[in-house]
Design a protein around this motif. Structure first.
Motif, PDB file in Angstrom:
ATOM      1  N   THR A  82      17.160 -25.345 -10.141  1.00  0.00           N
ATOM      2  CA  THR A  82      16.512 -26.542 -10.675  1.00  0.00           C
ATOM      3  C   THR A  82      17.558 -27.387 -11.393  1.00  0.00           C
ATOM      4  OG1 THR A  82      14.441 -25.330 -10.997  1.00  0.00           O
ATOM      5  CG2 THR A  82      14.692 -27.398 -12.197  1.00  0.00           C
ATOM      6  N   TYR A  83      17.771 -28.603 -10.914  1.00  0.00           N
ATOM      7  CA  TYR A  83      18.843 -29.425 -11.469  1.00  0.00           C
ATOM      8  C   TYR A  83      18.421 -30.117 -12.761  1.00  0.00           C
ATOM      9  CZ  TYR A  83      16.389 -33.065  -8.751  1.00  0.00           C
ATOM     10  OH  TYR A  83      15.454 -33.902  -8.199  1.00  0.00           O
ATOM     11  N   GLU A  84      19.381 -30.719 -13.416  1.00  0.00           N
ATOM     12  CA  GLU A  84      19.176 -31.378 -14.702  1.00  0.00           C
ATOM     13  C   GLU A  84      18.472 -32.729 -14.534  1.00  0.00           C
ATOM     14  OE1 GLU A  84      23.631 -31.864 -13.680  1.00  0.00           O
ATOM     15  OE2 GLU A  84      21.927 -30.643 -13.084  1.00  0.00           O
ATOM     16  N   ARG A  85      17.912 -33.238 -15.623  1.00  0.00           N
ATOM     17  CA  ARG A  85      17.289 -34.562 -15.599  1.00  0.00           C
ATOM     18  C   ARG A  85      18.354 -35.608 -15.249  1.00  0.00           C
ATOM     19  NH1 ARG A  85      14.714 -34.419 -20.371  1.00  0.00           N
ATOM     20  NH2 ARG A  85      12.707 -33.840 -19.457  1.00  0.00           N
ATOM     21  N   ARG A  86      17.987 -36.525 -14.386  1.00  0.00           N
ATOM     22  CA  ARG A  86      18.905 -37.539 -13.842  1.00  0.00           C
ATOM     23  C   ARG A  86      19.996 -36.906 -12.980  1.00  0.00           C
ATOM     24  NH1 ARG A  86      17.940 -39.320 -19.000  1.00  0.00           N
ATOM     25  NH2 ARG A  86      19.891 -38.429 -19.763  1.00  0.00           N
ATOM     26  N   GLY A  87      19.811 -35.666 -12.592  1.00  0.00           N
ATOM     27  CA  GLY A  87      20.758 -35.009 -11.682  1.00  0.00           C
ATOM     28  C   GLY A  87      20.263 -35.094 -10.252  1.00  0.00           C
ATOM     29  N   THR A  88      20.978 -34.437  -9.353  1.00  0.00           N
ATOM     30  CA  THR A  88      20.574 -34.366  -7.951  1.00  0.00           C
ATOM     31  C   THR A  88      20.903 -32.979  -7.411  1.00  0.00           C
ATOM     32  OG1 THR A  88      22.680 -35.004  -6.893  1.00  0.00           O
ATOM     33  CG2 THR A  88      21.255 -36.797  -7.678  1.00  0.00           C
ATOM     34  N   VAL A  89      20.301 -32.653  -6.280  1.00  0.00           N
ATOM     35  CA  VAL A  89      20.613 -31.374  -5.636  1.00  0.00           C
ATOM     36  C   VAL A  89      22.058 -31.340  -5.137  1.00  0.00           C
ATOM     37  CG1 VAL A  89      18.249 -30.860  -4.932  1.00  0.00           C
ATOM     38  CG2 VAL A  89      19.692 -32.232  -3.442  1.00  0.00           C
ATOM     39  N   CYS A  90      22.632 -32.513  -4.882  1.00  0.00           N
ATOM     40  CA  CYS A  90      23.970 -32.555  -4.281  1.00  0.00           C
ATOM     41  C   CYS A  90      25.031 -31.943  -5.185  1.00  0.00           C
ATOM     42  CB  CYS A  90      24.345 -33.994  -3.940  1.00  0.00           C
ATOM     43  SG  CYS A  90      23.240 -34.765  -2.739  1.00  0.00           S
ATOM     44  N   SER A  91      24.907 -32.116  -6.486  1.00  0.00           N
ATOM     45  CA  SER A  91      25.944 -31.597  -7.384  1.00  0.00           C
ATOM     46  C   SER A  91      25.897 -30.073  -7.508  1.00  0.00           C
ATOM     47  CB  SER A  91      25.795 -32.239  -8.769  1.00  0.00           C
ATOM     48  OG  SER A  91      24.511 -31.984  -9.307  1.00  0.00           O
ATOM     49  N   TRP A  92      24.838 -29.461  -6.973  1.00  0.00           N
ATOM     50  CA  TRP A  92      24.718 -28.001  -6.997  1.00  0.00           C
ATOM     51  C   TRP A  92      25.146 -27.374  -5.676  1.00  0.00           C
ATOM     52  CZ3 TRP A  92      23.416 -25.202 -11.344  1.00  0.00           C
ATOM     53  CH2 TRP A  92      23.062 -25.965 -12.454  1.00  0.00           C
ATOM     54  N   ARG A  93      25.687 -28.183  -4.797  1.00  0.00           N
ATOM     55  CA  ARG A  93      26.114 -27.661  -3.494  1.00  0.00           C
ATOM     56  C   ARG A  93      27.162 -26.543  -3.620  1.00  0.00           C
ATOM     57  NH1 ARG A  93      25.256 -28.823   2.365  1.00  0.00           N
ATOM     58  NH2 ARG A  93      26.215 -26.911   3.061  1.00  0.00           N
ATOM     59  N   PRO A  94      28.120 -26.608  -4.555  1.00  0.00           N
ATOM     60  CA  PRO A  94      29.080 -25.502  -4.660  1.00  0.00           C
ATOM     61  C   PRO A  94      28.419 -24.148  -4.907  1.00  0.00           C
ATOM     62  CG  PRO A  94      29.884 -27.403  -5.882  1.00  0.00           C
ATOM     63  CD  PRO A  94      28.478 -27.716  -5.471  1.00  0.00           C
ATOM     64  N   LEU A  95      27.364 -24.125  -5.717  1.00  0.00           N
ATOM     65  CA  LEU A  95      26.676 -22.859  -5.970  1.00  0.00           C
ATOM     66  C   LEU A  95      25.855 -22.438  -4.758  1.00  0.00           C
ATOM     67  CD1 LEU A  95      26.071 -20.610  -7.975  1.00  0.00           C
ATOM     68  CD2 LEU A  95      24.170 -21.972  -8.843  1.00  0.00           C
ATOM     69  N   PHE A  96      25.199 -23.381  -4.119  1.00  0.00           N
ATOM     70  CA  PHE A  96      24.448 -23.104  -2.891  1.00  0.00           C
ATOM     71  C   PHE A  96      25.360 -22.447  -1.857  1.00  0.00           C
ATOM     72  CE2 PHE A  96      22.939 -24.308   1.336  1.00  0.00           C
ATOM     73  CZ  PHE A  96      21.571 -24.068   1.283  1.00  0.00           C
TER      74      PHE A  96
END
Length: 247
Positions: A82-96
């Motif tokens: 679950t990403y941060e407020r004003r965040g996006t799923v894209c910035s979590w791609r390294p963990l994915f």
């Protein structure tokens, strides 16, 4: 004059032969350079999640009408991010990308009106319906981290653990947690910094593995940790934590 012209002609003829390493051979004319054809990969087509996850990354789904998400990877243990407020799923791609070789990983977009805790629980229950998935880690950034603990409390024994990046977890919720907890943040972050993490760490006395990683001298918030010089350390710590508790 005629003799001088003859000598000059002889010298020019020698120069035209070139040195050729002293052999007197005339080098073969070089072929004109032909630019190599550039090979470009066509952009993925079809459904996507925020333009950075595509069908070749996993199974795309929608919920609440047209909100998209994706489930990638394999394994009997799931991970909901679950990403941060004003965040996006894209910035979590390294963990994915790091986790999908061993886990079933779900990332999803979230409307501004939805409550992160409720949606995280719904996504965990969706993932638990996938064939073979028995337990789920809840991972969040900022508000997603803060609400990951009450979401885990609602899931009960199906929660494998919580990974909270830059969260401000209430001491009450931390004190009720009975699954492993990993908190990661940077010392000078205004939300989920060293002070917030320490309070939750001290309160989470019932957690069987209560870990804390604070990056000194930084104010990196949530997924910004994954795009920083500390990214490898953060990813390694998350990976090792999950490996110990995936069951």
């Amino acid at each position: 004059m005629r003799g001088l012209i003859g000598v000059m002609g002889f010298v020019m003829a020698l120069a035209a032969c070139g040195s050729g390493g002293g052999t007197g051979a005339v080098p073969a004319p070089s072929s004109p350079a032909v630019p190599s054809a550039s090979v470009s990969t066509p952009p993925p087509t079809g459904p996507d999640v925020s333009g950075c996850y595509h069908q070749n990354d996993g199974k795309i789904f929608t919920y609440d009408g047209d909100m998209p998400g994706i489930i990638g990877g394999a394994g009997s243990v799931g991970v909901v991010i679950t990403y941060e407020r004003r965040g996006t799923v894209c910035s979590w791609r390294p963990l994915f990308d790091r986790l999908t070789s061993r886990y079933r990983v779900l990332v999803y977009t979230r409307s501004a009106q939805s409550l992160p805790e409720d949606t995280a629980v719904a996504m965990a229950r969706r993932l638990l319906k996938e064939r073979g998935v028995k337990r789920v880690f809840l991972v969040g950034g900022s508000i997603g981290a803060t609400t990951a603990v009450p979401a885990a409390l609602r899931l009960g024994p199906e929660a494998a653990g919580v990974v909270a990046l830059s969260g401000r977890i209430s001491e009450e919720n931390a004190g009720r947690l009975t699954v492993p907890l990993l908190q990661i943040g940077s010392a000078n972050d205004g939300y989920g910094g060293a002070g917030d993490l320490a309070k939750a760490h001290d309160a989470a006395a019932r957690s069987p593995d209560n870990e804390l990683l604070v990056i000194p001298g930084e104010s990196l918030h949530a997924s910004a940790l994954l795009a920083s010089p500390h990214a490898q350390q953060v990813l390694d710590r998350i990976d090792a934590f999950m490996a110990r508790h995936k069951g």
